[in-house]
Design a protein around this motif. Structure first.
Motif, PDB file in Angstrom:
ATOM      1  N   VAL A  61     -46.678 -27.906-154.297  1.00 42.79           N
ATOM      2  CA  VAL A  61     -45.751 -26.584-153.687  1.00 42.79           C
ATOM      3  C   VAL A  61     -44.517 -27.131-153.361  1.00 42.79           C
ATOM      4  O   VAL A  61     -44.127 -27.566-152.376  1.00 42.79           O
ATOM      5  N   ILE A  63     -42.148 -26.122-150.550  1.00 41.03           N
ATOM      6  CA  ILE A  63     -41.948 -27.037-149.282  1.00 41.03           C
ATOM      7  C   ILE A  63     -42.058 -28.415-149.320  1.00 41.03           C
ATOM      8  O   ILE A  63     -42.336 -29.477-148.203  1.00 41.03           O
ATOM      9  N   ILE A 110     -44.488 -30.351-151.242  1.00 39.61           N
ATOM     10  CA  ILE A 110     -45.592 -31.047-151.237  1.00 39.61           C
ATOM     11  C   ILE A 110     -45.621 -31.542-152.790  1.00 39.61           C
ATOM     12  O   ILE A 110     -45.616 -30.635-153.886  1.00 39.61           O
ATOM     13  N   LEU A 132     -47.548 -37.162-147.590  1.00 41.60           N
ATOM     14  CA  LEU A 132     -48.191 -36.882-146.163  1.00 41.60           C
ATOM     15  C   LEU A 132     -48.924 -35.859-146.341  1.00 41.60           C
ATOM     16  O   LEU A 132     -50.002 -35.856-145.853  1.00 41.60           O
ATOM     17  N   PHE A 133     -48.936 -34.678-146.941  1.00 38.39           N
ATOM     18  CA  PHE A 133     -50.013 -33.687-147.054  1.00 38.39           C
ATOM     19  C   PHE A 133     -51.228 -34.034-147.682  1.00 38.39           C
ATOM     20  O   PHE A 133     -52.342 -33.893-146.960  1.00 38.39           O
ATOM     21  N   PHE A 190     -53.388 -36.481-145.416  1.00 39.29           N
ATOM     22  CA  PHE A 190     -53.819 -35.829-144.369  1.00 39.29           C
ATOM     23  C   PHE A 190     -55.184 -35.054-145.187  1.00 39.29           C
ATOM     24  O   PHE A 190     -56.147 -35.107-144.622  1.00 39.29           O
ATOM     25  N   LEU A 243     -47.415 -35.644-137.858  1.00 38.79           N
ATOM     26  CA  LEU A 243     -47.114 -35.775-139.050  1.00 38.79           C
ATOM     27  C   LEU A 243     -45.945 -34.788-139.531  1.00 38.79           C
ATOM     28  O   LEU A 243     -45.061 -34.914-140.097  1.00 38.79           O
ATOM     29  N   LEU A 244     -46.368 -33.577-138.893  1.00 41.40           N
ATOM     30  CA  LEU A 244     -45.393 -32.345-139.210  1.00 41.40           C
ATOM     31  C   LEU A 244     -44.123 -32.691-138.423  1.00 41.40           C
ATOM     32  O   LEU A 244     -43.030 -32.296-139.119  1.00 41.40           O
ATOM     33  N   TYR A 301     -42.016 -34.750-140.931  1.00 42.43           N
ATOM     34  CA  TYR A 301     -41.452 -33.975-141.956  1.00 42.43           C
ATOM     35  C   TYR A 301     -40.305 -33.191-141.574  1.00 42.43           C
ATOM     36  O   TYR A 301     -39.135 -33.114-142.109  1.00 42.43           O
ATOM     37  N   HIS A 302     -40.399 -32.480-140.596  1.00 49.33           N
ATOM     38  CA  HIS A 302     -39.193 -31.491-140.154  1.00 49.33           C
ATOM     39  C   HIS A 302     -38.038 -32.388-139.645  1.00 49.33           C
ATOM     40  O   HIS A 302     -36.978 -31.983-139.788  1.00 49.33           O
ATOM     41  N   ASN A 350     -37.324 -31.946-146.408  1.00 52.06           N
ATOM     42  CA  ASN A 350     -37.937 -30.940-147.304  1.00 52.06           C
ATOM     43  C   ASN A 350     -38.784 -31.532-148.212  1.00 52.06           C
ATOM     44  O   ASN A 350     -39.029 -30.966-149.410  1.00 52.06           O
ATOM     45  N   PHE A 357     -42.594 -34.214-148.210  1.00 49.52           N
ATOM     46  CA  PHE A 357     -43.700 -34.632-147.609  1.00 49.52           C
ATOM     47  C   PHE A 357     -43.819 -36.111-148.176  1.00 49.52           C
ATOM     48  O   PHE A 357     -44.648 -36.846-147.793  1.00 49.52           O
ATOM     49  N   TRP A 410     -40.231 -19.037-142.970  1.00 53.58           N
ATOM     50  CA  TRP A 410     -41.306 -20.066-143.057  1.00 53.58           C
ATOM     51  C   TRP A 410     -42.726 -19.397-142.422  1.00 53.58           C
ATOM     52  O   TRP A 410     -43.513 -19.503-142.861  1.00 53.58           O
ATOM     53  N   PHE A 425     -57.627 -25.358-144.230  1.00 59.58           N
ATOM     54  CA  PHE A 425     -56.857 -26.711-143.753  1.00 59.58           C
ATOM     55  C   PHE A 425     -55.386 -26.371-144.096  1.00 59.58           C
ATOM     56  O   PHE A 425     -54.350 -26.602-143.419  1.00 59.58           O
ATOM     57  N   TRP A 456     -52.031 -25.963-141.953  1.00 62.17           N
ATOM     58  CA  TRP A 456     -50.921 -27.027-142.056  1.00 62.17           C
ATOM     59  C   TRP A 456     -49.585 -26.128-142.317  1.00 62.17           C
ATOM     60  O   TRP A 456     -48.433 -26.348-141.489  1.00 62.17           O
ATOM     61  N   SER A 498     -46.806 -26.395-139.447  1.00 64.14           N
ATOM     62  CA  SER A 498     -45.636 -26.504-140.032  1.00 64.14           C
ATOM     63  C   SER A 498     -44.481 -25.639-139.433  1.00 64.14           C
ATOM     64  O   SER A 498     -43.262 -26.157-139.268  1.00 64.14           O
ATOM     65  N   LEU A 529     -43.561 -26.014-135.898  1.00 66.38           N
ATOM     66  CA  LEU A 529     -42.756 -27.415-135.694  1.00 66.38           C
ATOM     67  C   LEU A 529     -41.456 -27.185-136.375  1.00 66.38           C
ATOM     68  O   LEU A 529     -40.380 -28.212-135.741  1.00 66.38           O
ATOM     69  N   GLY A 583     -50.028 -23.790-154.325  1.00 64.36           N
ATOM     70  CA  GLY A 583     -48.603 -23.631-154.700  1.00 64.36           C
ATOM     71  C   GLY A 583     -48.116 -22.159-155.085  1.00 64.36           C
ATOM     72  O   GLY A 583     -47.442 -21.286-154.370  1.00 64.36           O
ATOM     73  N   TRP A 637     -48.486 -19.866-151.876  1.00 67.83           N
ATOM     74  CA  TRP A 637     -47.338 -19.820-151.348  1.00 67.83           C
ATOM     75  C   TRP A 637     -46.082 -19.137-151.777  1.00 67.83           C
ATOM     76  O   TRP A 637     -45.444 -18.508-151.143  1.00 67.83           O
TER      77      TRP A 637
END
Lengths: 101, 164, 607, 491, 474
Positions: free
Chosen positions: D67, D70, D72, D130-131, D134, D178-179, D182-183, D188, D190, E315, E383, E387, E391, E394, E459, E462
């Protein structure tokens, strides 16, 4: 009468409707309370329409639509009341708590 | 002056009717209260410059809705005439809610400064013709949707109320 | 053959035998037995070959590297390891041969021989190890084989219990040793024994005396465990639950000597650490006396021999702590031979009469087993230090060393221990050879040849070994201590005194057959109850451990787990409550929602 | 085909095949699983061989954007730690399949869930994002519940629920952690590698690190959040316990290492003294509690708590930046591997005994050694490994960790080394009560059911691994040491 | 003409609705009606896809907007409608007299929802909202047991009417503050009437919260879920949730680029989110009725969505949209199974699914996937969606908020696992197997694939959601 006065009347009407909607056990009384609340909104709209808005059609149409929808709403609600009445011969809102688990 | 008196009368009708509707333990009185209140509102609408809406209010609300409620009440009258037990706790809660809400809203209203226009719009803009025009151009979707809702309501009401 | 292949042959062949036997030969005990004996013979021959070749430079290979630590494994081939290696291989071979007869009818024969082989491998590897950590590994494996062999008859709860006790007690010592080793590693990042001992660059030059004392003390704790010194000695008598050959091999001659051998290995370090040496000396002396006193009153032949082992190990450590490497090694070797001999003899008795009690053996006609009785008497005499048998020479050396360095109190202790040794040894001999009543009938079968042969070989060893003292010293590159005549005479005197009293108590006709110590009641009770040491452990350490585990178990169940469960249930209950609040009277929700909205609106308005 | 993806895809494809196979084809299902297990072993071996230990960095990298908006990406790669843990998982997977060869009940589902678990574990060990880290972490946790519930024994409903709640509560801590990483980095992405290049604000690190540590630590059996682990072990079927204690618990430690320590070194260093204390308590506490258990698997379960404490201790010592850091980390990783194999052996054997006798109560037995000599011998080997006996793999691990502990915190070091005695106490207690002593006539029928043939294969493999690494630790330490040096070079 | 194309989905919906109406008048069989409804669903999807990338305002400017956002939601709504109609193959819990009309009400409600997400003016929005709501009131009332249906409908409707009244009252203030009902006008900050504006906004939003079943207007949800006929509740739980999230996105997007974004609105939404998820999850813990349980769980999920929405950022919007689509699939998976197993049962308790594994392996697998999704386990969309949602929160640095949400997710695990336990572990009470029709099996398969595809290859989804969010904000 000023805008503020109209708005206060509207607020009062809304509050009265609220009392009706909150205090009654009878479904019809509840409906009446809610109708009062909707009418308070109508009053507000009309008042704003008069004092604030340059083009006065919007508010009026809004109110008209509210009236129309209220009619539909009441039709459905009353038919539901009749259905319940057939089943229970009673229209006591509090009896309905039987449902909640 | 007279005008003022009329307006206050309407206001009084609205509030008294509302009070009756809200506090009455008898459904019939409540319906009457509703009618009175709606009547007062129609008067206020008139006063606010919209005779058409006022008329509709009287016709549909008082003439249609209130009467329908009366019918419904009469259909289920066997039970509803028995005056329900007054429930002070519930009433108290309702009043408390309403008072708090009213207090908050009134406070806000008094504090608000709306950008009021200097004078009302022209007569033409208030006319029924202008209303109809807007309804068929500007708000045609809304109008169509409303008619659909009414259609559905009728079907639904019939279905629901039909005897099994 | 070159050194490398010899040393590999010495160490690996028992391992190979072990693996083959345990994996493939479980169903063929005879084949397993033959294989193991064969392997042991190869091992012995190679060890002798190494000894003949003489000391060479250590062989080293890289083992692994982690951070700053680099560990090697390899073989150290100096006098001590060469000689002790031969002793180990030799005694192992003897005992395996003996076991062929002793274990002839045991269903677990393969397991037994495989384990013996495993022991031989780990013990030999320990002896030749060049790296301290390597030593430690095999030290532990030696302990492991001891565990399995003690518990060989695991169906007997006593055997299983004894095995556990042995494992745990040596483990306690090992922890000390382990910490000590790790301390060394920390300080010098090196485990190579020769370089640790180097007088110029070794450990003793790099660290302060205090730390050196601490390290050597920790190592000594390990030695205490393995060599059964007070206060970690109580496992050894219990270990006699194992088959007798095992007792002979592991718990007197070789395995328990591993502790002593470690001290021999690290002797320079101990010498550099003055305080430790003194502590070792004290403990060793005390142990020697303590064990002897218990041996005086015990009736079980194997227990007596076990306590005797403890006491003799004390002697060896005394010698080492007093500064004589030679005396320690010498006594180690002679003791290995004569104690193995004594155990084998006791094994034959036990095998023949199915009893461990000395008096019973005597009554059953122990002395009719001629070769065995000969072995018993020779071995006993050697143990007591009767000249000119092996034990006399090595013990003399110890006395000489103590006297030379002026450790007079300790020497007095040593004399006392020597006296007691002579006493209890001859008590044993008299109990067996001069029973209080004539044996009813002879229903014993004569000792088989494969059991008799090792006894005879070892008897020979016990007689002659004492005369090789100077060769041993030479092998170590040392000069024996000069013996003073007075000391020698007094030592012999003490021994003779012990023998005489034993004779008076048990040997002569119409002897009282009770020890003189029984006249001093408190001491008698103390000795009979083994100084109450086991009991003290039971009410202290064992009890504390149990209590702690009980407490923590309770905490686990009631505090941690219980609270987690309670927490979970609490959430569930809250959930149920929240539904109840939401149930029913629907207008209430609306009211609350309105109030909420109003309050929020008001809050915003008041801002 | 890239190697890491092949390893990851092998179980994925197995899973798909399994799902398509008919319920009845039990034999085929087993064979396919065994084959896939063997294949992963072979591929892992290839990975091991192909990994160049001299550099010690991340190798076999594969990146596919996932993705991208963001940040990933499907980013795989292994360093030395990853290599050995992948190997561990392959071994346990293969032997686990063999261990459950006799399963008759809902075979297809069982193996499907097990393979899913394996996929998750492989994914975690390889992921550098990271994504996905997890993602796979959770995948690995999910199948535990049905596996315990359906094929487990004892109080399985409770145990399964407890396990899941604990683990997901741990995830709940991880999620924000984890998030936040990232932030806070604001890159931008993971991608762990990219993030590790970023220096986080120390305040932030100190704040977030406990969430990461405890979140992963729950899975690693961190005291006092270990309660799920013994209960779960006990209820699970043997191969699941094998995977669970053998591999799954390592995920937690690996997570702390890869996410916590790699990304938040300063936070880790700040908290390390506290967590050292917890780890030491865990080691001792686990041993003491194990002493009083009446159930085989409970003993093993608490021993896992104790042994994983050593891993955690090593990890925490490693971040303190002392001279012993390398040893500590080497030891911790070595212990992950060694404990994995050891516990697998433990559980597979305990499970075997249970399958035959339907009893897990230690006191029920007595003298079992005479009745099932092979099974008991294998159990004893595992037990001795647990007791840290030299010559078996875990000795080295413990040695290195203890060494570091002694160097950094001498008192803690002495305490944990004393723990060795406690370990011996509870292990020997099991031996004595269950295997030694007079044979219980109740179990005479087990004589005919001792392990043989096929059952011995997986255990033999595990023992062989333990012994090989016990005597030739170099095989592993060469691999880890360079990675450790490179890893600690970041500090 | 161009306008007609822009309006195509709604138009087709309307036309097909009229066709269905004539069907009911001509009194054809339920099979035919349902067939037509399925066909219309497919046509609607086609129309939605056709107009997916179009943009414009088909009517008077400012009233109605067609953009990627609205079309995306409409597509999902159309799919939802189709699925619900397929799922209601045997609406045995609905009054036999009302069977024919059920698809009719569904399609008109869908129409209302479609209009809702395109509406950019208060009045249009309000009417569309009522158009979406009334048919649902009616079908809830059409339970085969008049007492159950009437009660539950009355409760539902009272709450609904009160909410609309409150909403209307709030709208009147918005109208008064700006003198206009256009969103474009409202989105400009208005300093002078600040407090009263907030009052209006709050009251308006309250009405929509009712739709979303979020705190504090969630109380209808569990009761209605429990008692409404299965197909109806499937519709409410899936399709109308999409619309609700869509309209919330639309409203909150007004706040975004330099709009009336403010700490207050955010604080309010934040609290709503926290309370909704906590209350929803806690209450669900104690439930035995499956539908009721899912009702509470919906409340909790609404809380998760609010978590993202309260960020007032692109976001957050994207995450919310993504989750909405995913949530649709997950909850549909659950309700599809409920419809199948509960054809003739009024109540579906947890015990009803006992041992379903043995009776209907595929259905129980579907339910399992759905529950896994709701728990938030990979590889399902639950999941990934969580996330993204967390996210988003956050990104605003709301660490503790996310922590609370994550803990909530862990608590929720308990009750979902209980269902799974019943499903796979407990012995079934009856042995009769349930065999889904091929059409339903295919639908279930499609749902599963959607749940897993969105979970493993998020992907493209999103990107779509992000595009929709951008369309909203710009």
């Amino acid at each position: 009468m000023t805008l503020e006065a109209y708005l206060l009347v509207g607020a009062a009407l809304f509050s009265l409707g609220l009392i009706g909607a909150l205090s009654h056990r009878n479904l019809i009384a509840l409906l009446i309370g809610i109708e009062l609340m909707m009418n308070a909104a109508s009053l507000n709209l009309m008042a704003f329409n008069r004092f604030v808005v340059t083009d006065p059609t919007t508010g009026q149409i809004f109110v008209l639509i509210i009236i129309g929808l209220a009619a539909a709403e009441v039709a459905i609600f009353l038919s539901i009341i009749l259905r319940i009445y057939r089943a229970y011969h009673d229209i006591d809102a509090e009896k309905l708590t039987k449902l909640s688990g | 002056m007279l005008e003022q008196a009329v307006i206050y009368t309407f206001v009084a009708l609205v509030l008294i009717g509302g009070g009756l509707a809200a506090f009455s333990r008898q459904i019939l009185y409540a319906i009457i209260g509703l009618g009175i209140s709606l009547l007062g509102l129609a008067g206020l609408f008139l006063n606010l410059g919209s005779p058409f809406v006022a008329a509709m209010q009287v016709l549909i609300y008082i003439g249609g809705i209130t009467v329908a409620i009366v019918f419904a009440m009469m259909l289920s009258i066997a039970m509803s005439i028995r005056p329900p037990n007054p429930d002070a706790r519930k009433l108290g809660f309702a009043i408390a809610c309403a008072v708090i809400f009213f207090g908050a809203v009134a406070h806000l209203i008094r504090g608000a400064q709306f950008q009021q226009i200097a004078s009302p719009a022209s007569e033409k803009a208030w006319s029924v013709g202008a209303l109809g025009h807007a309804l068929l151009t500007h708000y045609n979707v809304v109008f169509e949707a409303l008619s659909l809702v009414l259609l559905l309501a009728i079907i639904g009401a019939i279905l629901i109320a039909r005897k099994a | 053959m070159d050194t490398l292949s010899l040393i590999l042959l010495t160490t690996i062949s028992p391992l190979a035998c072990f693996i083959i036997a345990i994996i493939f030969l479980v169903q063929q005990p005879r084949a397993a037995q033959g294989l193991v004996l064969f392997g042991s013979a190869i091992s012995l021959l190679s060890a002798i070959g190494l000894l003949v070749q003489g000391p060479v430079e250590p062989l080293r290979f890289l083992w692994f590297q982690s951070g700053a630590i680099q560990l090697q494994f390899g073989f150290i081939l100096d006098g001590a390891s060469l000689m002790f290696g031969v002793v180990v291989a030799f005694i192992t071979a003897c005992i395996m041969l003996y076991s062929v007869g002793y274990m002839a009818h045991d269903p677990g024969k393969t397991r037994y021989f495989a384990l013996l082989s495993f022991f031989a491998w780990s013990m030999l590897s320990f002896v030749y190890a060049v790296d301290l950590l390597q030593s430690f590994i095999f030290w532990e494996l030696v302990g492991l084989s001891s565990f399995f062999l003690i518990g060989f008859w695991f169906e007997k709860p006593e055997a299983a219990g004894a095995a556990r006790k042995a494992f745990l007690m040596t483990r306690v010592g090992d922890v000390g040793l382990f910490i000590g080793i790790l301390l060394i590693l920390q300080l010098v990042s090196n485990f190579d024994i020769p370089s640790l001992l180097d007088p110029q660059t070794g450990l003793s030059t790099q660290v302060s005396p205090g730390i050196l004392n601490a390290i050597t003390l920790l190592i000594f704790i390990g030695i205490m465990g393995k060599s059964a010194q007070f206060p970690l000695h109580t496992w050894l008598p219990d270990a006699m639950e194992g088959p007798t050959p095992v007792s002979a091999l592991l718990h007197s001659a070789t395995m328990v000597a591993a502790g002593v051998f470690l001290m021999i290995r690290l002797h320079p370090l101990f010498m550099a650490a003055q305080d430790t040496a003194l502590i070792v000396l004290s403990i060793a002396t005390f142990t020697a006396i303590l064990a002897s006193t218990i041996a005086m009153v015990d009736t079980d032949i194997k227990k007596v021999l076990a306590y005797s082992s403890i006491s003799q190990l004390g002697f060896m450590l005394m010698a080492l702590a007093a500064g004589s490497l030679f005396a320690g090694v010498f006594h180690l070797i002679t003791h290995a031979v004569f104690k193995a001999l004594l155990f084998l003899c006791s094994g034959i008795y036990i095998h023949a009469y199915h009893t461990n009690s000395m008096a019973e053996i005597g009554r059953s006609g122990g002395r009719r087993l001629k070769a065995t009785t000969l072995g018993l008497i020779i071995g006993g005499a050697a143990l007591s230090g009767v000249p000119p048998l092996a034990g006399f020479w090595s013990k003399e050396e110890i006395f000489a060393q103590l006297g030379h360095n002026g450790f007079n109190i300790y020497m007095a202790g040593a004399f006392l221990a020597a006296f007691l040794t002579a006493y209890y040894t001859f008590r044993m001999i008299f109990l067996i050879t001069k029973p209080d009543q004539a044996p009813a009938s002879d229903h014993s079968h004569p000792e088989p040849l494969n059991m008799k042969a090792p006894v005879l070989i070892l008897t020979l060893g016990a007689i002659v070994l004492g005369f090789f003292g100077s060769n041993i010293a030479q092998g170590l590159g040392l000069i024996p201590q000069h013996h003073s005549v007075i000391l020698m005479i007094s030592a012999v005197g003490v021994v003779i005194l012990g023998i005489l009293i034993a004779y008076f108590d048990y040997g002569r006709d119409n002897a009282p057959r009770t020890g003189f110590i029984s006249k001093i009641a408190p001491l008698d009770t103390l000795f009979t109850n083994k100084w109450y040491i086991d009991d003290i452990y039971r009410v202290t350490i064992v009890a504390i451990t149990h209590a702690l585990s009980r407490i923590l178990h309770w905490i686990e169940n009631h505090v941690l787990d219980g609270n987690y469960d309670r927490f979970g249930l609490g959430i569930l209950r809250t959930g149920a409550k929240s539904t109840r609040v939401q149930g029913g009277w629907m207008q209430l929700y609306l009211g609350w929602a309105i109030i909420l909205l109003a309050v929020v609106a008001l809050y915003l308005g008041l801002q | 085909m890239p190697l890491l993806s092949s390893i990851l895809l092998t179980p994925v494809i197995t899973l798909i095949i399994l799902l398509l196979m008919p319920q009845k084809a039990v034999r085929g299902i087993r064979l396919i699983c065994a084959f896939s297990g063997l294949l992963t072993c072979v591929l892992s071996l290839q990975l091991w061989m192909g990994y160049d230990p001299t550099s010690g960095g991340i190798q076999f990298e594969e990146i596919i954007p996932w993705v991208s908006a963001i940040g990933i990406s499907y980013h795989l790669g292994v360093d030395g730690f990853g290599v050995i843990l992948v190997m561990l998982n392959s071994i346990v997977y293969f032997t686990g399949v063999l261990t459950m060869w006799d399963l008759e009940d809902r075979v297809k589902e069982y193996f499907a869930f097990m393979v899913l678990l394996v996929i998750g574990v492989f994914g975690v060990f390889m992921s550098l994002d990271l994504f996905f880290f997890f993602f796979f972490y959770e995948i690995a946790v999910v199948p535990m519940y049905p596996l315990i519930l359906i094929w487990g024994s004892g109080n399985r409903a409770y145990a399964g629920m407890k396990l899941m709640l604990f683990l997901l509560a741990g995830s709940a801590l991880l999620f924000p952690g984890l998030l936040a990483i990232y932030h806070h980095a604001g890159l931008n992405t993971f991608d762990i590698i990219a993030l590790s290049a970023h220096t986080f604000d120390p305040q932030f690190q100190i704040f977030v690190y406990p969430f990461i540590y405890i979140g992963f630590g729950v899975l690693a059996g961190l005291f006092p959040f270990h309660g799920w682990s013994p209960t779960g072990h006990v209820a699970a079927p043997s191969a699941v316990s094998m995977l669970h204690a053998g591999v799954l618990m390592k995920l937690g430690a690996f997570g702390i290492l890869t996410v916590g320590i790699r990304l938040l070194p300063e936070g880790a260093a700040y908290w390390a003294p506290t967590f050292v204390v917890l780890a030491v308590i865990g080691i001792i506490y686990g041993a003491y509690v194990a002493m009083r258990q009446t159930d085989f698997k409970f003993v093993i379960g608490f021993s896992s708590v104790s042994h994983m404490g050593i891993v955690l201790l090593g990890l925490n010592l490693a971040v303190l930046g002392s001279v012993a850091a390398t040893d500590a980390l080497n030891g911790a990783v070595f212990q992950m591997f060694a404990h994995g194999i050891m516990t697998a052996l433990f559980f597979s054997t305990a499970g075997y005994i249970y399958d035959k006798s339907h009893s897990k109560t230690i006191a029920d037995f007595g003298g079992l050694g005479a009745q099932m000599p092979r099974a008991v011998s294998i159990f004893i080997v595992a037990g001795l490994c647990g007791a840290g006996l030299p010559g078996l793999a875990s000795f080295w691990a413990e040695l290195l960790v203890f060494l570091a502990a002694l160097k950094t915190y001498p008192i803690a070091g002495v305490i944990v080394i004393l723990g060795l005695v406690l370990t011996a106490v509870y292990i020997l207690r099991v031996f004595n009560q269950a295997f030694f002593g007079a044979p219980n006539p109740k179990w005479e029928n087990l004589k005919a059911q001792d392990m043989s043939g096929l059952h011995l294969i997986p255990r033999a493999i595990l023992i062989a691994v333990l012994v090989i690494f016990g005597f030739v630790p170099r095989l592993m330490l060469d691999l880890i040491n360079s990675t450790t040096v490179a890893f600690l070079g970041n500090f | 003409m161009e306008n007609a194309i822009l309006f195509a989905p709604e138009l087709i919906c309307l036309l097909m609705g009229l066709v269905l109406f004539f069907c009911t008048v001509l009194n054809r069989s339920y099979r035919t009606t349902r067939g037509i409804a399925i066909a219309s669903g497919i046509a609607m999807i086609a129309a939605c896809l056709w107009t997916l990338s179009l943009e414009g305002e088909p009517f008077f400017p400012g009233i109605y907007a067609v953009d990627f956002f609205s079309q995306l939601i409409k597509t999902v709504l159309a799919v939802g409608f189709l699925f619900v109609v397929i799922a209601s193959a045997n609406p045995l819990t609905v009054d036999r007299n009302g069977w024919l009309e059920v698809p009719l009400f569904f399609i008109f409600s869908t129409l209302g929802m479609m209009m809702m997400v395109s509406a950019t003016e208060l009045l249009t929005l309000y009417v569309a909202m009522e158009l979406a709501a009334y048919p649902v009131y009616i079908v809830v009332a059409l339970h085969r047991n008049a007492d159950i249906g009437g009660e539950s409908a009355a409760k539902y409707m009272v709450q609904g009417m009160a909410a609309s009244a409150i909403s209307l009252y709030g709208m009147s203030f918005l109208f008064g503050t700006y003198g206009s009902t256009y969103f474009s006008a409202i989105s400009i900050p208005h300093a002078a009437a600040h407090p009263i504006f907030y009052l209006g906004l709050l009251l308006t939003l309250a009405g929509f919260f009712f739709k979303l079943g979020a705190f504090p207007f969630h109380f209808w949800a569990p009761d209605t879920y429990e008692t409404a006929p299965h197909p109806v509740i499937t519709f409410i739980a899936t399709v109308s949730k999409i619309a609700a999230i869509g309209i919330l996105c639309r409203l909150l997007s007004l706040a975004m680029p330099g709009g009336w974004e403010s700490g207050h609105a955010q604080t309010a939404l934040m609290w709503a989110s926290v309370i909704a998820m906590s209350l929803g999850n806690l209450s669900a813990l104690a439930q035995k009725d499956l539908k009721r349980l899912l009702g509470y769980s919906t409340v909790a999920h609404a809380g998760y969505v609010l978590l993202a929405l309260q960020t007032f950022a692109e976001w957050g919007l994207t995450a919310a949209l993504f989750y909405a689509i995913g949530y649709f699939a997950m909850s549909f998976a659950c309700f599809l199974v409920i419809c199948e197993i509960g054809r003739s049962e009024d109540r579906i308790t947890i015990d009803s699914v006992s041992g379903l594994y043995k009776r209907a392996p595929f259905l129980s697998f579907t339910l399992l996937i759905g529950l896994f999704g709701l728990i938030g386990l990979p590889p399902t969309v639950g999941f990934v969606g969580k996330w993204f949602l967390f996210s988003a929160a956050l990104q605003r640095g709301q660490f503790y908020l996310v922590l609370i949400a994550a803990i909530n997710a862990a608590v929720a695990l308990y009750y979902y696992l209980l269902i799974i336990r019943q499903l796979y572990w407990v012995e079934p009470a009856t042995q009769n197997t349930i065999k889904p029709t091929p059409l339903i099996a295919v639908t279930a398969m499609a749902t599963i694939i959607l749940v897993i595809a969105m979970g493993t290859l998020p992907g493209p989804f999103w990107d779509m959601a992000a595009r929709a969010a951008r369309a909203l904000i710009s």
